[in-house]
Motif scaffolding. Structure first.
Motif, PDB file in Angstrom:
ATOM      1  N   GLY A  49      37.694  98.673  43.840  1.00  0.00           N
ATOM      2  CA  GLY A  49      38.107  99.181  45.140  1.00  0.00           C
ATOM      3  C   GLY A  49      38.050  98.169  46.244  1.00  0.00           C
ATOM      4  N   ARG A  50      38.401  96.914  45.957  1.00  0.00           N
ATOM      5  CA  ARG A  50      38.207  95.854  46.925  1.00  0.00           C
ATOM      6  C   ARG A  50      39.015  96.040  48.206  1.00  0.00           C
ATOM      7  NH1 ARG A  50      38.313  89.315  45.815  1.00  0.00           N
ATOM      8  NH2 ARG A  50      38.050  88.696  47.972  1.00  0.00           N
ATOM      9  N   LEU A  51      40.113  96.745  48.146  1.00  0.00           N
ATOM     10  CA  LEU A  51      40.933  96.897  49.343  1.00  0.00           C
ATOM     11  C   LEU A  51      40.311  97.849  50.361  1.00  0.00           C
ATOM     12  CD1 LEU A  51      44.552  96.967  47.873  1.00  0.00           C
ATOM     13  CD2 LEU A  51      43.323  95.066  48.916  1.00  0.00           C
ATOM     14  N   GLN A  52      39.275  98.600  49.949  1.00  0.00           N
ATOM     15  CA  GLN A  52      38.587  99.473  50.883  1.00  0.00           C
ATOM     16  C   GLN A  52      37.363  98.747  51.435  1.00  0.00           C
ATOM     17  OE1 GLN A  52      39.122 100.653  47.570  1.00  0.00           O
ATOM     18  NE2 GLN A  52      41.120 101.435  48.168  1.00  0.00           N
ATOM     19  N   PRO A  53      36.925  99.094  52.667  1.00  0.00           N
ATOM     20  CA  PRO A  53      35.722  98.457  53.213  1.00  0.00           C
ATOM     21  C   PRO A  53      34.527  98.678  52.294  1.00  0.00           C
ATOM     22  CG  PRO A  53      36.876  99.691  54.907  1.00  0.00           C
ATOM     23  CD  PRO A  53      37.536 100.043  53.602  1.00  0.00           C
ATOM     24  N   MET A  54      33.758  97.623  52.050  1.00  0.00           N
ATOM     25  CA  MET A  54      32.647  97.710  51.114  1.00  0.00           C
ATOM     26  C   MET A  54      31.625  98.750  51.533  1.00  0.00           C
ATOM     27  SD  MET A  54      30.272  94.587  49.746  1.00  0.00           S
ATOM     28  CE  MET A  54      29.818  94.069  51.401  1.00  0.00           C
ATOM     29  N   TYR A  55      31.316  98.824  52.842  1.00  0.00           N
ATOM     30  CA  TYR A  55      30.266  99.732  53.277  1.00  0.00           C
ATOM     31  C   TYR A  55      30.679 101.201  53.139  1.00  0.00           C
ATOM     32  CZ  TYR A  55      32.958  99.915  57.642  1.00  0.00           C
ATOM     33  OH  TYR A  55      33.953 100.064  58.561  1.00  0.00           O
ATOM     34  N   GLU A  56      31.968 101.472  52.897  1.00  0.00           N
ATOM     35  CA  GLU A  56      32.426 102.836  52.695  1.00  0.00           C
ATOM     36  C   GLU A  56      32.482 103.216  51.218  1.00  0.00           C
ATOM     37  OE1 GLU A  56      36.122 103.425  54.663  1.00  0.00           O
ATOM     38  OE2 GLU A  56      35.316 103.014  56.671  1.00  0.00           O
ATOM     39  N   HIS A  57      32.235 102.276  50.335  1.00  0.00           N
ATOM     40  CA  HIS A  57      32.359 102.535  48.903  1.00  0.00           C
ATOM     41  C   HIS A  57      31.166 101.963  48.149  1.00  0.00           C
ATOM     42  CE1 HIS A  57      36.468 104.178  49.035  1.00  0.00           C
ATOM     43  NE2 HIS A  57      36.567 103.414  50.097  1.00  0.00           N
ATOM     44  N   LEU A  58      29.983 102.270  48.643  1.00  0.00           N
ATOM     45  CA  LEU A  58      28.777 101.717  48.062  1.00  0.00           C
ATOM     46  C   LEU A  58      28.432 102.346  46.717  1.00  0.00           C
ATOM     47  CD1 LEU A  58      26.612 101.489  51.293  1.00  0.00           C
ATOM     48  CD2 LEU A  58      27.811  99.647  50.135  1.00  0.00           C
ATOM     49  N   GLU A  59      29.118 103.443  46.362  1.00  0.00           N
ATOM     50  CA  GLU A  59      28.837 104.057  45.067  1.00  0.00           C
ATOM     51  C   GLU A  59      29.146 103.102  43.919  1.00  0.00           C
ATOM     52  OE1 GLU A  59      33.044 105.421  46.175  1.00  0.00           O
ATOM     53  OE2 GLU A  59      31.123 105.097  47.179  1.00  0.00           O
ATOM     54  N   TYR A  60      30.090 102.175  44.129  1.00  0.00           N
ATOM     55  CA  TYR A  60      30.366 101.174  43.096  1.00  0.00           C
ATOM     56  C   TYR A  60      29.140 100.296  42.859  1.00  0.00           C
ATOM     57  CZ  TYR A  60      35.345 102.303  43.548  1.00  0.00           C
ATOM     58  OH  TYR A  60      36.557 102.944  43.565  1.00  0.00           O
ATOM     59  N   ASP A  61      28.469  99.920  43.936  1.00  0.00           N
ATOM     60  CA  ASP A  61      27.295  99.073  43.806  1.00  0.00           C
ATOM     61  C   ASP A  61      26.143  99.824  43.151  1.00  0.00           C
ATOM     62  OD1 ASP A  61      28.564  96.895  44.937  1.00  0.00           O
ATOM     63  OD2 ASP A  61      27.847  97.316  46.963  1.00  0.00           O
ATOM     64  N   LEU A  62      25.986 101.100  43.495  1.00  0.00           N
ATOM     65  CA  LEU A  62      24.928 101.883  42.870  1.00  0.00           C
ATOM     66  C   LEU A  62      25.189 102.067  41.386  1.00  0.00           C
ATOM     67  CD1 LEU A  62      24.064 104.629  45.511  1.00  0.00           C
ATOM     68  CD2 LEU A  62      23.126 102.331  45.211  1.00  0.00           C
ATOM     69  N   TYR A  63      26.444 102.195  41.005  1.00  0.00           N
ATOM     70  CA  TYR A  63      26.780 102.277  39.580  1.00  0.00           C
ATOM     71  C   TYR A  63      26.340 101.001  38.872  1.00  0.00           C
ATOM     72  CZ  TYR A  63      29.405 102.518  35.240  1.00  0.00           C
ATOM     73  OH  TYR A  63      29.748 102.520  33.906  1.00  0.00           O
ATOM     74  N   TYR A  64      26.606  99.849  39.500  1.00  0.00           N
ATOM     75  CA  TYR A  64      26.218  98.593  38.878  1.00  0.00           C
ATOM     76  C   TYR A  64      24.695  98.475  38.784  1.00  0.00           C
ATOM     77  CZ  TYR A  64      25.511  93.714  37.860  1.00  0.00           C
ATOM     78  OH  TYR A  64      25.086  92.548  37.263  1.00  0.00           O
ATOM     79  N   VAL A  65      23.984  98.832  39.845  1.00  0.00           N
ATOM     80  CA  VAL A  65      22.521  98.757  39.832  1.00  0.00           C
ATOM     81  C   VAL A  65      21.952  99.585  38.682  1.00  0.00           C
ATOM     82  CG1 VAL A  65      20.433  99.439  41.090  1.00  0.00           C
ATOM     83  CG2 VAL A  65      22.272  98.246  42.286  1.00  0.00           C
TER      84      VAL A  65
END
Length: 205
Positions: free
Chosen positions: A163-179
């Motif tokens: 989801g790189r085209l969206q602002p990162m701070y609005e799509h933090l669920e991707y980061d939580l999935y990775y964690v």
């Protein structure tokens, strides 16, 4: 204790998780060192082009939040004119007037990220992980999203390939999935998808 050592300090980690972090760090060092040697001529040329195109330093440095919210100096090739605020949302397209001519090309090819190989060698970043966040955006984080700082920040990550085209701070669920799902298999998958995204131009901006 430096950034890389802090990853291994938790004695309660299982043997499997310790092995993963050890392999991950070894891969980071080898790949970053080889890439820096191979890309040195290209990085020199990019630096010359940036200086020729607009005034200011070739490399942009900015404080970012890394593992456990530790602050470190994050490096990129400069893509914007130097009179722009450092506390600003990054350009979303090549039409952004803040971008220099060379900067547009660098963002389109993702070559502006190359100086982060130095951050990786220093143990401040990894090849794969959540992007290191700008300090002023931390106040926008919901409480549950602070878990993204449990992982070492990365040059690329699950957010970038989804989801790189969206602002990162609005799509933090991707980061939580990775964690929650860190593994060598997932890291390899992300690196492969990143390679394809960069070649296709989908990795820009």
């Amino acid at each position: 204790m430096d950034h890389s050592q802090s990853l291994f300090a938790a004695h309660h980690l299982s043997a499997e998780r310790r092995a993963y972090f050890t392999c991950k760090r070894a891969l980071d060092v080898v790949v970053a060192a080889v890439a820096l040697v191979l890309c040195a001529p290209l990085m020199g040329l990019i630096s010359i082009l940036i200086k020729w195109d607009s005034r200011g330093a070739a490399v942009f440095r900015q404080p970012r939040l890394g593992h456990r919210k530790q602050v470190f100096n994050f490096y990129k090739f400069r893509t914007m004119y130097i009179d722009q605020s450092s506390d600003a949302i990054k350009p979303a397209s090549s039409d952004d007037e803040r971008l220099t001519r060379v900067g547009r090309w660098l963002r389109r090819t993702s070559l502006d990220e190359l100086p982060q190989l130095v951050n990786i060698l220093r143990g401040e970043m990894s090849l794969v992980g959540p992007r290191p966040e700008q300090l002023f955006l931390l106040e926008r984080y919901p409480a549950e999203m602070h878990r993204r700082f449990d992982a070492q920040p990365g040059l690329t990550g699950w957010w970038q390939v989804n989801g790189r085209l969206q602002p990162m701070y609005e799509h933090l669920e991707y980061d939580l999935y990775y964690v929650d799902h860190q593994s060598l298999w997932l890291d390899t998958k992300i690196l492969w998808l990143t390679f394809g995204a960069v070649l296709s131009g989908k990795g820009a901006y």
